[in-house]
Design a protein around this motif. Structure first.
Motif, PDB file in Angstrom:
ATOM      1  N   GLN A 227       0.475  -0.934   0.152  1.00 45.85           N
ATOM      2  CA  GLN A 227      -0.235  -0.127   0.129  1.00 45.85           C
ATOM      3  C   GLN A 227       1.266   1.297   0.313  1.00 45.85           C
ATOM      4  OE1 GLN A 227       0.630  -1.565   2.698  1.00 45.85           O
ATOM      5  NE2 GLN A 227       0.600  -1.087   4.099  1.00 45.85           N
ATOM      6  N   PHE A 228       2.302   1.103   0.379  1.00 45.19           N
ATOM      7  CA  PHE A 228       3.263   2.165  -0.465  1.00 45.19           C
ATOM      8  C   PHE A 228       3.834   2.419  -1.360  1.00 45.19           C
ATOM      9  CE2 PHE A 228       2.902   1.136   4.894  1.00 45.19           C
ATOM     10  CZ  PHE A 228       1.784   2.056   5.823  1.00 45.19           C
ATOM     11  N   ALA A 229       3.953   1.577  -2.182  1.00 44.27           N
ATOM     12  CA  ALA A 229       4.286   1.428  -3.371  1.00 44.27           C
ATOM     13  C   ALA A 229       5.826   0.688  -3.306  1.00 44.27           C
ATOM     14  CB  ALA A 229       4.050   2.664  -3.682  1.00 44.27           C
ATOM     15  N   LEU A 255       2.972 -10.395 -20.274  1.00 45.70           N
ATOM     16  CA  LEU A 255       2.190 -11.379 -18.970  1.00 45.70           C
ATOM     17  C   LEU A 255       1.952 -11.312 -17.511  1.00 45.70           C
ATOM     18  CD1 LEU A 255       0.184 -13.451 -18.779  1.00 45.70           C
ATOM     19  CD2 LEU A 255       2.412 -14.759 -19.717  1.00 45.70           C
ATOM     20  N   VAL A 256       3.585 -11.092 -17.088  1.00 49.02           N
ATOM     21  CA  VAL A 256       4.246 -10.795 -15.654  1.00 49.02           C
ATOM     22  C   VAL A 256       3.985 -10.065 -14.988  1.00 49.02           C
ATOM     23  CG1 VAL A 256       6.390 -11.317 -13.911  1.00 49.02           C
ATOM     24  CG2 VAL A 256       5.882 -13.253 -16.076  1.00 49.02           C
ATOM     25  N   ARG A 257       4.237  -8.904 -15.735  1.00 45.63           N
ATOM     26  CA  ARG A 257       4.058  -7.305 -15.377  1.00 45.63           C
ATOM     27  C   ARG A 257       3.021  -7.196 -15.314  1.00 45.63           C
ATOM     28  NH1 ARG A 257       2.263  -2.745 -16.802  1.00 45.63           N
ATOM     29  NH2 ARG A 257       2.106  -3.616 -19.203  1.00 45.63           N
ATOM     30  N   GLN A 258       1.718  -8.147 -16.055  1.00 46.41           N
ATOM     31  CA  GLN A 258       0.121  -7.738 -15.887  1.00 46.41           C
ATOM     32  C   GLN A 258       0.192  -8.238 -14.625  1.00 46.41           C
ATOM     33  OE1 GLN A 258      -1.444  -7.760 -19.441  1.00 46.41           O
ATOM     34  NE2 GLN A 258      -0.974  -6.291 -20.661  1.00 46.41           N
ATOM     35  N   ALA A 259       0.674  -9.338 -14.207  1.00 54.19           N
ATOM     36  CA  ALA A 259       0.652 -10.446 -13.417  1.00 54.19           C
ATOM     37  C   ALA A 259       0.669  -9.857 -12.229  1.00 54.19           C
ATOM     38  CB  ALA A 259       1.011 -11.687 -13.725  1.00 54.19           C
ATOM     39  N   ALA A 260       1.440  -9.077 -11.880  1.00 51.14           N
ATOM     40  CA  ALA A 260       2.132  -8.568 -10.681  1.00 51.14           C
ATOM     41  C   ALA A 260       1.814  -7.667 -10.220  1.00 51.14           C
ATOM     42  CB  ALA A 260       3.855  -8.126 -11.201  1.00 51.14           C
ATOM     43  N   ASP A 261       0.680  -6.397 -11.028  1.00 47.39           N
ATOM     44  CA  ASP A 261       0.144  -5.606 -10.965  1.00 47.39           C
ATOM     45  C   ASP A 261      -1.563  -5.436 -10.457  1.00 47.39           C
ATOM     46  OD1 ASP A 261       2.063  -3.665 -11.988  1.00 47.39           O
ATOM     47  OD2 ASP A 261       0.659  -3.461 -13.596  1.00 47.39           O
ATOM     48  N   GLU A 262      -1.701  -6.912 -11.104  1.00 46.98           N
ATOM     49  CA  GLU A 262      -3.308  -8.043 -10.656  1.00 46.98           C
ATOM     50  C   GLU A 262      -2.913  -7.773  -9.345  1.00 46.98           C
ATOM     51  OE1 GLU A 262      -6.281 -11.209 -11.911  1.00 46.98           O
ATOM     52  OE2 GLU A 262      -4.622 -10.409 -13.748  1.00 46.98           O
ATOM     53  N   ILE A 263      -2.247  -8.545  -8.547  1.00 44.02           N
ATOM     54  CA  ILE A 263      -2.101  -9.075  -7.032  1.00 44.02           C
ATOM     55  C   ILE A 263      -1.703  -7.745  -6.535  1.00 44.02           C
ATOM     56  CG2 ILE A 263      -0.930 -10.532  -5.828  1.00 44.02           C
ATOM     57  CD1 ILE A 263       0.536 -12.355  -8.005  1.00 44.02           C
ATOM     58  N   THR A 264      -1.215  -6.777  -6.924  1.00 41.67           N
ATOM     59  CA  THR A 264      -0.235  -5.359  -6.219  1.00 41.67           C
ATOM     60  C   THR A 264      -2.236  -4.721  -5.660  1.00 41.67           C
ATOM     61  OG1 THR A 264       1.215  -5.277  -7.024  1.00 41.67           O
ATOM     62  CG2 THR A 264      -0.230  -3.052  -6.732  1.00 41.67           C
ATOM     63  N   ASP A 265      -2.697  -4.941  -7.062  1.00 42.38           N
ATOM     64  CA  ASP A 265      -3.931  -4.072  -6.788  1.00 42.38           C
ATOM     65  C   ASP A 265      -5.171  -5.161  -6.391  1.00 42.38           C
ATOM     66  OD1 ASP A 265      -6.603  -2.441  -7.778  1.00 42.38           O
ATOM     67  OD2 ASP A 265      -7.130  -4.710  -7.659  1.00 42.38           O
ATOM     68  N   ALA A 266      -5.142  -6.974  -5.911  1.00 41.94           N
ATOM     69  CA  ALA A 266      -5.504  -7.486  -4.782  1.00 41.94           C
ATOM     70  C   ALA A 266      -5.605  -7.376  -3.661  1.00 41.94           C
ATOM     71  CB  ALA A 266      -5.821  -9.035  -5.651  1.00 41.94           C
ATOM     72  N   GLY A 269      -2.520  -3.178  -2.978  1.00 39.97           N
ATOM     73  CA  GLY A 269      -1.570  -2.526  -3.132  1.00 39.97           C
ATOM     74  C   GLY A 269      -1.137  -1.094  -4.111  1.00 39.97           C
ATOM     75  N   ARG A 270      -0.376  -0.273  -3.894  1.00 39.40           N
ATOM     76  CA  ARG A 270      -0.262   0.713  -5.400  1.00 39.40           C
ATOM     77  C   ARG A 270       0.618   0.318  -5.841  1.00 39.40           C
ATOM     78  NH1 ARG A 270       1.970   5.780  -4.034  1.00 39.40           N
ATOM     79  NH2 ARG A 270       1.767   5.889  -1.762  1.00 39.40           N
ATOM     80  N   LEU A 271       0.949   1.354  -7.601  1.00 38.82           N
ATOM     81  CA  LEU A 271       2.216   1.048  -8.295  1.00 38.82           C
ATOM     82  C   LEU A 271       2.644   2.900  -7.690  1.00 38.82           C
ATOM     83  CD1 LEU A 271       0.470  -0.664 -11.625  1.00 38.82           C
ATOM     84  CD2 LEU A 271       1.853  -1.386 -10.181  1.00 38.82           C
TER      85      LEU A 271
END
Length: 273
Positions: A227-229, A255-266, A269-271
């Protein structure tokens, strides 16, 4: 003669152990007070009592008890009550158990299916990468990291992906935790060269382990943020060089970057940026 046991202090005389009524009213009132305080930005005793429809004397005892555990703080200057550091520490336990493994599982399964390679989840601990979850491909030749397996940060796709998003001094401190050991002819052991690699990783959003830990094995990884990026974990796909050729890097990286971003959101967290 056996003595008659006295009623436990604090138990109301009208107490009955009914299975259909198992809540503790005093605790329920206390938590209601805490919620009121947490919703405000500094509240007086009177305001809290009125908001909770409770007597000031009761609310004061609740607040004083919470204060002993630093769950609330009292500002003598303004005479206002605020949520304390103790509440943050308790709440942080939720952040620590944001179900990273559980939230990642479905995403990792999809990564494995779409890439045809093993999907991994790992964190950094004391200067080492620790693999905490894996979805294996069905291919006969595949990467395998048992949960709990540790590895060198500088020779790991996930390790480098996390390092790339750490402040430079923190990254240097992590690397200085031990000598940069050479595992193969491809291992990056010069700190300046590795720092340049981290710049490249940040610019494209994913990292490559190009036979840097094991000859014949490659890995593409991306970081997961809290949550603190802050980069706190990473996911990757890994497999033999005969399948994971350099020509697949861009597609697998996305593929991996989008997966990591999806998990971050789940995990809430924030980018960065």
């Amino acid at each position: 003669m056996a003595k008659t046991m006295s009623r436990a202090r604090g138990r109301p005389k009208s107490f009955h152990d009914k299975t259909e009524s198992v809540t503790i009213q005093s605790l329920d009132r206390a938590l209601a007070v805490l919620k009121i305080v947490s919703d405000g930005s500094g509240m007086s005793l009177t305001e809290i009592a009125e908001a909770g429809d409770q007597s000031p004397a009761t609310v004061y005892r609740i607040l004083t008890t919470f204060g002993l555990h630093a769950v609330v703080d009292f500002d003598e200057r303004t005479q206002l009550w605020h949520v304390g550091a103790g509440a943050f520490r308790i709440g942080s336990s939720f952040l620590r158990r944001t179900r990273l493994v559980e939230q990642s599982r479905v995403v990792m399964e999809r990564m494995m299916v779409e890439s045809g390679e093993t999907a991994n989840l790992a964190i950094i601990d004391h200067g080492e990468v620790i693999f905490i979850s894996q979805i294996e491909t069905h291919e006969p030749i595949r990467a395998f990291f048992r949960p709990g397996t540790r590895g060198p940060v500088h020779a790991s796709g996930i390790g480098k992906a996390i390092l790339a998003y750490q402040p430079i001094e923190q990254a240097r401190a992590t690397l200085r935790g031990g000598a940069l050991e050479m595992f193969t002819d491809h291992t990056i052991v010069a700190e300046n060269t590795l720092l340049e690699e981290l710049d490249t990783i940040r610019s494209r959003g994913w990292a490559v382990d190009d036979e840097e830990r094991t000859n014949g094995m490659r890995c593409i990884a991306a970081p997961i943020f809290n949550q603190f990026a802050e980069a706190v974990a990473g996911v990757s796909v890994s497999g033999p060089t005969v399948r994971m050729t350099g020509g697949r890097d861009a597609a697998l990286g996305e593929l991996v970057r989008q997966a990591a971003d999806e998990i971050t959101d789940a995990i809430g967290g924030r980018l960065p940026g």
